[in-house]
Design a protein around this motif. Structure first.
Motif: not given
Ligand code: FPP
Ligand code: MG
Length: 331
Positions: A56-62, A69-75, A193-198
């Motif tokens: 959920m953290v990753f998918l929300s971040g993307l 989006w790009s691969d670099q979007d996951l930090l 958190l996933g989305s706000m980090i993005s």
């Protein structure tokens, strides 16, 4: 590139590499120079299941990045937060098995049954303490604050649930208050958190939290249904624990609501016998089991609506699929 999983892949297949890094962070954080501590942490590693919270953290971040989006979007922050949420989750499972006196978790023996309650309580404390040490390494107090509030909320949920042990008149509102706190709050925070980090703003973060909450409520209703009607072999953990511990769950509450007051006493007697076979028959006949299932489906439908503001993307489609999966699962 993130691609929607194919027919024979699971939801997490496209995130495999990210999830492996989460596992490494998890193991590095818990590595100790003391063999007994390592052995216990390795045992807990076997509890790892679907990794719903890191996913959920990753998918929300993307998803909040939209179609571009790009691969670099996951930090690294996403990965650390993903590991922290999984560690918090593991801590709650170890403690929960003590409270429920459960002997099986993810097809293995629980820590409490292998080593006793004292060891399980301390191991849960060790995991929660490590989760916050790892989180502090990010040097982002707002993230610690979100997760600190969540662990407070989790404990409140469990305390209210314990307060209502053997309360066979437990009403629907209190049931939802409990599951919102003990289960949904952490999944909501993963999405926030996933989305706000993005880079999502507070309003968008709130919307993602609401999506995760809805999914979390549906997840717990399905968990409670499986506790009543599942088999230990398929579910992979001790079942009928809610009944054994006097915890009223949605199908039982709905059935009770439908009864005339004079019939409630005999149904309470039936619950006290813990005879799940007879109970299941009654819940099926009255439609209470079906109604609980429909309630979970409604929650999933309305959670998906919270994603409507987002541009269509593989990540958003996978969030939809994750929401469907929580109520379609049999384990
Ligand atoms: C599962 O309920 C329980 C939870 C989701 C929360 C448990 C939380 C605690 C025990 C509080 C401990 C808190 C910290 C911060 C360590 P369940 O029994 O319905 O689920 P199950 O079927 O997986 O056992
Ligand atoms: Mg339990």
């Amino acid at each position: 590139m993130l691609e929607i999983p194919g027919e024979h892949e699971t939801l997490t297949t496209p995130l495999q590499e990210q999830l492996q890094q989460v596992q490494m962070l998890f193991q590095q954080q818990l590595a100790s120079d003391l063999d007994p501590v390592n052995a216990l942490c390795q045992h807990v590693e076997q509890y790892r299941g679907k990794m719903l919270r890191p996913t959920m953290v990753f998918l929300s971040g993307l998803a909040v990045k939209g179609a571009r989006w790009s691969d670099q979007d996951l930090l690294e922050q996403h990965r650390v937060v993903a590991a922290v949420t999984e560690m918090i989750h593991m801590a709650t499972l170890v403690h929960d098995d003590v409270l429920d006196d459960a002997s099986v978790r993810r097809r293995g023996t629980t820590v409490n049954h292998l080593h006793g309650n004292e060891m399980a309580v301390m191991l849960g404390d060790y995991l929660i303490s490590n989760a916050f040490s790892l989180c502090s390494s990010l040097d982002e107090p707002w993230i610690n604050s979100v997760l600190g509030n969540v662990t407070n909320t989790l404990c409140e949920g469990e305390l209210v649930q314990l307060h209502h042990r053997d309360d066979l008149q437990l009403d629907r509102d209190t049931y939802f208050q409990i599951i919102r706190r003990k289960t949904a709050a952490l999944i909501g925070a993963c999405c926030r958190l996933g989305s706000m980090i993005s880079g999502a703003d507070a309003v968008a973060g709130e919307r993602m939290d609401r999506f995760g909450m809805g999914l979390g409520l549906a997840f717990q209703i399905q968990d409670d249904i499986l506790d009543l009607e599942g088999s230990q072999e398929v579910v992979g953990k001790s079942i009928n624990r809610d009944l054994a511990n006097g915890m009223m769950t949605l199908p039982l509450i709905i059935h009770m609501e439908q009864l005339e007051p004079e019939d409630r006493t005999s149904f309470s007697e039936l619950i006290r016998t813990r005879d799940s076979g007879v109970l299941l028959e009654q819940l099926a006949q009255s439609g209470a089991m079906e109604a609980a299932r429909n309630h979970a489906m409604d929650l999933v439908r309305s959670a998906k609506q919270d994603l409507e503001e987002l541009e269509d993307s593989p990540a958003r489609q996978m969030l939809h699929a994750a929401a469907d999966a929580v109520i379609e699962r049999s384990f």
